[in-house]
Design an enzyme around this catalytic site. Structure first.
Site, short mmCIF file in Angstrom:
data_model
loop_
_atom_site.label_atom_id
_atom_site.label_comp_id
_atom_site.label_asym_id
_atom_site.label_seq_id
_atom_site.Cartn_x
_atom_site.Cartn_y
_atom_site.Cartn_z
N ASP A 24 3.39 -0.38 11.95
CA ASP A 24 3.39 -1.64 12.63
C ASP A 24 4.80 -2.47 12.40
O ASP A 24 4.98 -3.61 12.54
CB ASP A 24 2.23 -2.46 12.64
CG ASP A 24 1.77 -2.98 11.29
OD1 ASP A 24 2.78 -2.56 10.31
OD2 ASP A 24 1.09 -3.69 11.10
N ARG A 73 1.07 -5.96 -4.86
CA ARG A 73 1.35 -6.58 -3.64
C ARG A 73 1.78 -8.04 -4.44
O ARG A 73 1.53 -8.92 -3.69
CB ARG A 73 0.31 -6.78 -2.80
CG ARG A 73 -0.39 -5.70 -2.19
CD ARG A 73 -1.31 -5.61 -1.04
NE ARG A 73 -1.90 -4.72 -0.92
CZ ARG A 73 -1.40 -3.85 0.24
NH1 ARG A 73 -0.57 -4.24 1.09
NH2 ARG A 73 -2.23 -2.56 0.75
N GLY A 121 0.77 -1.32 -0.15
CA GLY A 121 -0.08 -0.10 -0.10
C GLY A 121 1.01 1.30 0.08
O GLY A 121 1.86 1.37 0.65
N THR A 173 5.12 1.86 5.79
CA THR A 173 3.55 1.55 6.15
C THR A 173 2.97 2.69 6.93
O THR A 173 3.47 3.27 7.58
CB THR A 173 3.70 0.23 7.07
OG1 THR A 173 2.13 0.06 7.27
CG2 THR A 173 4.33 0.32 8.27
N ASP A 219 0.48 2.02 8.47
CA ASP A 219 -0.04 1.42 9.47
C ASP A 219 0.83 1.35 10.88
O ASP A 219 0.48 1.23 12.06
CB ASP A 219 -0.40 -0.21 9.52
CG ASP A 219 -1.38 -0.50 8.34
OD1 ASP A 219 -2.10 0.40 8.00
OD2 ASP A 219 -1.71 -1.70 7.95
N ASP A 241 6.40 -5.10 6.04
CA ASP A 241 6.96 -6.50 6.06
C ASP A 241 6.96 -7.48 4.89
O ASP A 241 7.82 -8.41 4.74
CB ASP A 241 6.11 -7.06 7.34
CG ASP A 241 6.34 -8.34 7.94
OD1 ASP A 241 7.77 -8.63 7.89
OD2 ASP A 241 5.59 -9.48 8.29
N ARG A 279 -4.43 -2.53 9.49
CA ARG A 279 -4.96 -4.00 9.65
C ARG A 279 -4.76 -4.67 10.99
O ARG A 279 -5.69 -5.24 11.57
CB ARG A 279 -4.01 -4.44 8.59
CG ARG A 279 -4.45 -5.88 8.22
CD ARG A 279 -3.49 -6.68 7.17
NE ARG A 279 -3.86 -6.05 5.83
CZ ARG A 279 -2.95 -5.60 4.85
NH1 ARG A 279 -1.72 -5.79 5.09
NH2 ARG A 279 -3.42 -5.23 3.74
N ARG A 326 -3.63 8.18 3.71
CA ARG A 326 -2.62 7.61 2.70
C ARG A 326 -2.39 8.63 1.55
O ARG A 326 -1.39 8.20 0.54
CB ARG A 326 -3.10 6.41 2.08
CG ARG A 326 -2.36 5.16 2.78
CD ARG A 326 -2.72 3.71 2.29
NE ARG A 326 -3.00 3.67 0.88
CZ ARG A 326 -3.25 2.21 0.39
NH1 ARG A 326 -3.55 1.22 1.19
NH2 ARG A 326 -3.32 2.22 -0.89
#
Ligand code: F6P
Length: 409
Positions: A142, A80, A20, A138, A140, A115, A196, A306
Site C-alpha cells: 500500500d 518497529r 514487518g 511491504t 500490504d 511508510d 492493515r 510473509r
C-alpha cells in the site's frame, strides 16, 4: 594500463530494514550490497532497523561476504523502532543516530521499509542532511509507488512493492489448498489475510478460488452486512461451497454495540501506534453460521504469506530496483525511493522501467475503486488483470467429476 580506483572507494554504505518482514528483504539487501561493492563501497548492515543505530549501535560488516537473498525475511533482523518522539516513547533519539553514523563512518544509508521506516528516513534527511535512499517494502502493498497499470485503454495508478509478489503467490496457494477440504464438507470458508489498511493482498486469494472478499477500504455497515449475507446465500446455494477472503483490518458492524469496529488480537501498540489485528474471520464465520444456518469455518493465514523463500518475480524486481539505487547514489539524489514505472511480467523487470519517487510522499495507497466491486463484494477483472502480470492465470482445481446418480430399481 594503470588500474583506476572505484568511484566510491573509501566510502561506507549502510543498509537497514524496518517494520514487518517480507520474503523479499534478503533479496533486496543482497542486490544492493553486490552492486554497492562493485562501485567500491564498504557495506555495513545495521541490525534491527533504527534500533541498531541507538546506544552503542549494532552494526555488521557485509562486505565481500556471501549473502543469501533467496531465503525470505531479513538476516539483518527488524524492529518497529521510531527514532522520533512518540506518545509511547517521548525521547528524541535522533542525536543517538547521528552520533552512531559518525562513529561508524557511515557515508550513505539505504532504508528498506514501508511508510513508517522510510517516512522517518526522509525526516532525517530533511532535518539532519543524512544521505539516504529508500527501498520499498511491504507485504500490504500500500505504498504510493505510482506504478501504472494499463488496462482496457485506461491507465490505473496501481502499486507494486517487493514482497507483495511473493505474498500474493503464497496467499493464492493457501486458498487453493483449502478448496478440497471445503468442497468435501460443503462449507463456507472465511480466510483472513494480512493488510492493515488495504486489500491488495486479500485480492490474491481470488487466484486460489475465493469468490467473495471483504477489504478495509469498504466499511461493512449494518446495511452492507445485509447485502453481504444475501450474496453469500445466493452463491452458496448455487454450488454448496464458498470461499470468502477477509482482510484483517476490515471494519465490521457489531450488532450488539451498534458500532463499526476492527477486531484486534491485542490492545498493545507499537512505536508507530499500530495495534495487532486478528480474529475478524471468526466473527464473520460465526455470523454466517447463525444467520444462514450453513457450516462456516474461519482460517487465519497469519504470517504464511510473509514467510518462506523469495519468489522469482521478487528476485528480479529487487534486482532492478537495486540498479536504480546505484543510479540515485551516483547522482546524489537522496530522499528518493526507486519504484516500478509500469506494471509488467517478470521478463520486463528492468532498470529502464524503474523511476523514483520522493520518500516523503509514499503514504498509504488504498485499492483503486476500479479493482473492487462493492455491490457484490468481489474483486474485478481489472484487478485480476493487474495480478496476472505476477501470477499468470488463476488455477482453480476441483474434483472434476459429476457422478451419475443411481436410482433404486
Ligand atoms: O505492516 C505489515 C504487516 O504485515 C500487516 O499486514 C500486519 O498487520 C502487521 O504487519 C503484523 O505485524 P507484526 O509482525 O508486528 O505482528
Amino acid at each position: 594500463m594503470q588500474k583506476k580506483d572505484k568511484i566510491f572507494k573509501g566510502k561506507t554504505l549502510a543498509i537497514l530494514s524496518g517494520g514487518g518482514d517480507t520474503p523479499a528483504i534478503n533479496s533486496s539487501i543482497e542486490n544492493v550490497c553486490r552492486r554497492a561493492m562493485l562501485l567500491g563501497f564498504r557495506v555495513y548492515g545495521i541490525r534491527k532497523g533504527w534500533k541498531g543505530l541507538l546506544g552503542e549501535g549494532d552494526v555488521v560488516d557485509l562486505t565481500r561476504l556471501p549473502y543469501n537473498g533467496a531465503y525470505g525475511g531479513t538476516a539483518l533482523k527488524s524492529s518497529r523502532t521510531n527514532p522520533f518522539p512518540t506518545a509511547k516513547n517521548p525521547e528524541d533519539r535522533v542525536p543517538q543516530i547521528m552520533a552512531n553514523l559518525k562513529r561508524y563512518h557511515i557515508d550513505a544509508l539505504v532504508t528498506i521499509g514501508g511508510d513508517d521506516t522510510n517516512g522517518a528516513a526522509k525526516r532525517l534527511y530533511e532535518r539532519e542532511g543524512i544521505p539516504v535512499i529508500g527501498f520499498p517494502k511491504t507485504i500490504d502493498n500500500d505504498l504510493r509507488t505510482k506504478t501504472m497499470h494499463h488496462y482496457n485503454g485506461q491507465d490505473i495508478e496501481a502499486v507494486l512493492c517487493p514482497g507483495f509478489p511473493s505474498g500474493a503467490l503464497y496467499i493464492s496457494d493457501f486458498v487453493r489448498h483449502l478448496r478440497s477440504t471445503n468442497e468435501s464438507h460443503e462449507r463456507i470458508m472465511v480466510v483472513e489475510v494480512m493488510g492493515r489498511d488495504a486489500g491488495w493482498l486479500t485480492g490474491a486469494s481470488v487466484f486460489g478460488g475465493a469468490e467473495m472478499a471483504l477489504v478495509p477500504e469498504v466499511e461493512m455497515t449494518a446495511e452492507r452486512k445485509e447485502r453481504f449475507f444475501e450474496e453469500v446465500k445466493k452463491r452458496y446455494s448455487e454450488k454448496k461451497n464458498l470461499i470468502i477472503a477477509v482482510s484483517e483490518g476490515v471494519r465490521w458492524w457489531n450488532d450488539e454495540t451498534k458500532e463499526l469496529g476492527m477486531v484486534y488480537a491485542s490492545s498493545e501498540t507499537d512505536e508507530y501506534g499500530h495495534k495487532r489485528f486478528g480474529g475478524v474471520s471468526g466473527v464473520v464465520a460465526s455470523e454466517i453460521n447463525k444467520r444462514l444456518g450453513v457450516e462456516a469455518r474461519a482460517q487465519i493465514s497469519g504470517y504464511y504469506p510473509r514467510s518462506g523463500v523469495c519468489s522469482g518475480y521478487d528476485r528480479r524486481f529487487t534486482s532492478a530496483l537495486a540498479d536504480k539505487v546505484m543510479d540515485l547514489l551516483l547522482r546524489e539524489e537522496y530522499g528518493q525511493m526507486p519504484v516500478l514505472r509500469q506494471m509488467v511480467t517478470a521478463d520486463y523487470l528492468e532498470e529502464y522501467n524503474i523511476s523514483s519517487v520522493d520518500m516523503g510522499s509514499i503514504g498509504n495507497q488504498p485499492l483503486q475503486q476500479i479493482y473492487y466491486n462493492e455491490s457484490n463484494f468481489t474483486f474485478t477483472d481489472a484487478y485480476v488483470d493487474f495480478l496476472k502480470h505476477i501470477l499468470g492465470d488463476p488455477y482453480l482445481p476441483t474434483f472434476g467429476c459429476e457422478f451419475p446418480k443411481v436410482n433404486p430399481a
